[in-house]
Design an enzyme around this catalytic site. Structure first.
Site, short mmCIF file in Angstrom:
data_model
loop_
_atom_site.label_atom_id
_atom_site.label_comp_id
_atom_site.label_asym_id
_atom_site.label_seq_id
_atom_site.Cartn_x
_atom_site.Cartn_y
_atom_site.Cartn_z
N HIS A 269 -0.94 30.46 113.79
CA HIS A 269 -0.77 30.17 112.36
C HIS A 269 -0.75 31.47 111.56
O HIS A 269 -1.41 32.45 111.93
CB HIS A 269 -1.91 29.30 111.85
CG HIS A 269 -1.82 27.86 112.28
ND1 HIS A 269 -0.67 27.12 112.13
CD2 HIS A 269 -2.73 27.03 112.86
CE1 HIS A 269 -0.88 25.89 112.59
NE2 HIS A 269 -2.13 25.81 113.05
N CYS A 318 4.41 31.43 110.85
CA CYS A 318 5.01 31.05 109.58
C CYS A 318 4.78 32.13 108.52
O CYS A 318 3.86 32.94 108.61
CB CYS A 318 4.42 29.74 109.10
SG CYS A 318 4.92 28.32 110.09
#
Length: 640
Positions: A269, A318
Site C-alpha cells: 500500500h 498506489c
C-alpha cells in the site's frame, strides 16, 4: 669474558606530519654498561645519549645510533629515516596516535595520448608505510613509491588505479580512481560498469489496519531471483513495520558507495501527498499519517548521498492523493546528482492493481517488469517497454499507466558488468554486511536413540523467511511408521498459512529437489531477539511393543539470515520514537495478532484488485497530521 655488542632491536623508519613527536629506540646487549650516541647524517644529536631518542620532527632526516662499552668496542645501528610531510593536519583523524592513515588519495585524471601523468598518495604511519600501485586490480611491477609516474601515456595506461599502503602492523587502500587516455579526436566513451550492485526489496501484505494483499509474495520472490541473475546482492524482506523499514533502509544505504548500483523496490500500500510518495508499513493505523509511513524521496536522498553510480527506485504501489485539503508544505528539491531513476507503477492520483495470472497473484506492473528486466537496454528503455506492455493490457486500460522520472546522464543498464578494482576495505566490509543478512544455518544430521537418522536442512525464501526441512535418512529395525514434526522456539508466525492462500503457493515459492518428511516456515526473522531453536519430534511405532513413541532433539540455528542484523536496535528508532512520541505511541506497538482476512481477487483474470490506500471515514484535519513547513530537515532523523 668480554662479549661482543649485539643490537637486538633496530630502530625503524617513520613517516609523520611536521612537528609530530617521535621516539626512536634501539636495544643492545654486551658486557657491562653500554653507552649510546645518536647522530644525524652530518652531526651528533644534542642530548641523544640514551637508548630512546625523543625528537620533534621538523624536517626529513637520517638517524643512526652508536653503541659502545668501556672496552672500546662499538657498533652502529641501521640508518633510519624520519620522513616529515608538511601537510595540513586537518586531514588527520583527531587524536591521531601513529596508526596507518592515508592523508591524500590519488585524483582521477583525463590525459591525452602521449602526455605524462602522475598519481600521488600520502600516508602517515609508524613504521613508515610501504606502497604498491595497482591498475585494474593487477599489481604494477616496481611501482612501490608514493608517487606513480607514467611517461608518454598510451591506451594500455588507461584504467582504474589504486594503491595499497601497508607496514608490518596494518594495511590500507586508497580510493580507486579512473585514468582516461584520450586522443585528440575523442574516442567513444567506454561502456559503463559498476563497482558493485546492491538491491533492497520490501513487500508488505499482511496489514493490521488495512486490506491485506496477495501479490507482494510472488513479486518480491521472482524479482529477487532475476536481480541475482544480473549480479545484484539482494536483500528481500516481507511485512515490515515502519521502524523495521527504516532500519532495513539504513542498512541498505550503508552497503552503497561510490560507483555502486543501488536498487530499491517496494510492493504494498502507498499514497501521495503534496508531491511526495509514502510507503505504508504493516502497522500503520487508520487514517494514514506521515509519521507512520516512509517517504520515498527521503530514501532516494539517502542513496544519492552515498554517491552511487546509479540509483533506481521501483514502486509497485498506489499514488492516490490523500488528505489534499491541507495546505501542502514547501518541497525542497533534491540536489542534482544525476543517474537517478524512478519507475512508478502508476501515475499521480491513480491506483496500482494486482491480478490473478496463471493461478498466482502478481502486481501488474511487476509482471511486465520481470518480463523485461533482464534486457541489456538502458534502464529507462526497459521501463519504457514495461509501460508499453502495461498500456495495452485490457484489464487496466485507462486505469493504470506507468510513470518514469529520471536524471540519467549516462547509458547505464542493470546488466552492466561489475568491475572489481581491488580488494578495498569498503568492498570487504560491504561483502561482510551482505553475507550477514543472507547466512543460512548449516545442514545437520541427527541420530536418535532408537537408531533413526533425520537430516535437517534450510533454505531462504526471503531474507526474513527461513524454511527448515526434515528428512528421515535411515530407519532402525526396531521402528516403523516414522513421522517427523518440526516446531520452533520462539514460535515464528507463518505468513503463508492464511485461509485464502493459493494451494500451489509452496510449489511456486521454492523448488524441492527432494521430498522432505516435514517442512516449517519461519517468518518475521527481523523481530528475532534470541537464538532460534528448531525442535525435531520423531514419532514412530516400536516393532516389538507396538507402542507409539516419541523422541525429540533440538537444533540451535543462532540468529539466521536478517535476524543477525538486529534491525530492532537501529539508532534511527530511538530518534524517531522521541520525535513522534505521542502521535504514534498508540499505533507503533506490536502488530495485532488478529489479522483481517487476506483479501484476494475473484478467481480468474477478469477483476484486478487495487493496492490503493483504503481508509476509514474522513477525519477532520488536525495540525498534527500536517507536514511541517519545509520538512526536509526531518529526513536525517527519520532515515538514519
Amino acid at each position: 669474558m668480554i662479549r661482543d655488542i649485539v643490537i637486538v632491536r633496530q630502530p625503524f623508519s617513520v613517516c609523520v606530519p611536521v612537528n609530530h613527536k617521535v621516539t626512536l629506540s634501539v636495544r643492545a646487549e654486551g658486557t657491562g654498561k653500554l653507552n649510546y650516541q645518536w647522530f644525524t647524517h652530518d652531526e651528533k644529536v644534542c642530548g641523544g645519549t640514551q637508548a630512546d631518542l625523543a625528537i620533534r620532527a621538523t624536517k626529513t632526516q637520517l638517524y643512526v645510533c652508536r653503541v659502545n662499552d668501556r672496552f672500546c668496542n662499538c657498533v652502529f645501528s641501521e640508518w633510519v629515516k624520519v620522513k616529515v610531510m608538511d601537510i595540513d593536519k586537518s586531514v588527520l583523524p583527531e587524536h591521531w596516535q601513529d596508526t596507518l592513515h592515508i592523508a591524500v588519495n590519488p585524483k582521477p585524471q583525463t590525459v591525452q595520448q602521449g602526455a605524462d601523468f602522475s598519481l600521488c598518495c600520502v600516508a602517515f604511519g609508524i613504521p613508515t608505510p610501504q606502497y604498491q600501485w595497482y591498475r585494474n586490480g593487477q599489481a604494477l611491477l616496481g611501482m612501490t613509491a608514493d608517487t606513480l609516474q607514467v611517461d608518454c601515456a598510451a591506451a594500455e595506461h588507461a584504467g582504474t588505479y589504486l594503491c595499497s599502503v601497508s607496514n608490518v602492523i596494518q594495511e590500507r587502500w586508497t580510493e580507486a580512481v579512473d585514468v582516461k587516455v584520450v586522443q585528440t579526436a575523442h574516442l567513444p566513451p567506454a561502456a559503463p560498469t559498476a563497482t558493485d550492485k546492491v538491491a533492497l526489496l520490501i513487500g508488505n501484505l499482511n496489514y493490521s489496519h488495512h486490506p491485506s494483499l496477495m501479490a507482494p509474495i510472488m513479486d518480491v520472490h521472482e524479482l529477487a531471483n532475476l536481480l541475482r541473475q544480473l549480479g545484484f546482492r539482494v536483500v528481500s524482506l516481507l511485512d515490515l513495520t515502519r521502524e523495521e523499514m527504516l532500519a532495513a533502509i539504513e542498512r541498505f544505504t550503508q552497503l552503497l558507495d561510490r560507483g555502486v548500483y543501488g536498487l530499491f523496490y517496494y510492493a504494498g500500500h502507498g499514497y501521495e501527498y503534496a508531491g511526495r510518495n509514502y510507503l505504508v508499513a504493516v502497522d500503520a493505523p487508520q487514517p494514514y499519517r506521515r509519521e507512520n509511513c516512509v517517504c520515498v524521496q527521503r530514501v532516494m536522498l539517502g542513496m544519492q548521498e552515498r554517491q552511487t553510480a546509479l540509483s533506481v527506485m521501483l514502486l509497485d504501489t498506489c499514488r492516490k492523493w490523500y488528505n489534499q485539503d491541507h495546505i501542502p508544505s514547501t518541497i525542497m528539491p533534491l540536489k542534482p546528482c544525476g543517474n537517478t531513476v524512478y519507475g512508478y507503477a502508476t501515475c499521480e492520483d491513480a491506483e496500482a492493481f494486482e491480478v490473478q495470472d496463471g493461478g498466482k497473484s502478481t502486481g501488474i506492473f511487476t509482471k511486465y517488469l520481470n518480463k523485461h528486466i533482464l534486457r541489456s537496454n538502458k534502464v529507462t528503455h526497459v521501463l519504457e517497454r514495461v509501460s508499453e506492455d502495461l498500456g495495452v493490457d485490457p484489464l487496466i486500460t485507462g486505469r493504470q499507466a506507468v510513470e518514469i522520472k529520471h536524471t540519467l546522464k549516462e547509458p547505464r543498464s542493470l546488466t552492466d558488468p561489475v568491475r572489481t578494482t581491488g580488494h578495498t576495505q569498503e568492498l570487504r566490509l560491504r561483502d561482510i554486511c551482505w553475507r550477514q543478512a543472507n547466512e543460512l544455518p548449516q545442514k545437520k544430521r541427527l541420530k536418535f536413540p532408537c537408531g533413526v537418522e533425520v537430516e535437517v536442512s534450510f533454505s531462504a525464501l526471503f531474507s526474513n523467511v527461513l524454511v527448515a526441512f526434515a528428512t528421515v535418512k535411515n530407519v532402525s529395525p526396531r521402528t516403523q511408521d516414522c513421522t517427523v514434526v518440526l516446531s520452533s522456539t520462539p514460535t515464528m508466525e507463518d505468513i503463508f498459512s492464511g485461509p485464502d492462500r493459493s494451494q500451489g503457493m509452496d510449489s511456486l515459492l521454492f523448488e524441492k529437489s527432494v521430498n522432505p518428511d516435514c517442512t516449517i516456515r519461519l517468518c518475521a526473522l527481523q523481530r528475532l531477539k534470541e537464538s532460534l531453536v528448531i525442535k525435531v519430534d520423531l514419532h514412530y511405532t516400536h516393532t516389538d511393543s507396538k507402542l507409539r513413541l516419541t523422541e525429540s532433539q533440538r537444533v540451535d540455528t543462532g540468529k539466521p539470515l536478517v535476524a543477525s542484523c538486529k534491525l530492532y536496535r537501529s539508532k534511527s528508532h530511538a530518534v524517531t520514537d522521541r520525535k513522534h512520541e505521542g502521535a504514534s505511541a498508540q499505533s507503533m506497538g506490536n502488530i495485532s495478532s488478529g489479522k483481517p482476512p487476506l483479501r484476494q481477487t475473484v478467481a480468474g483474470p477478469g477483476r484486478p484488485f487495487t493496492r490503493k490506500a483504503e481508509c476509514a471515514a474522513k477525519v477532520p484535519a488536525t495540525r498534527s497530521n500536517e507536514p511541517e513547513e519545509n520538512d526536509e530537515d526531518e529526513l536525517r532523523d527519520s532515515v538514519y
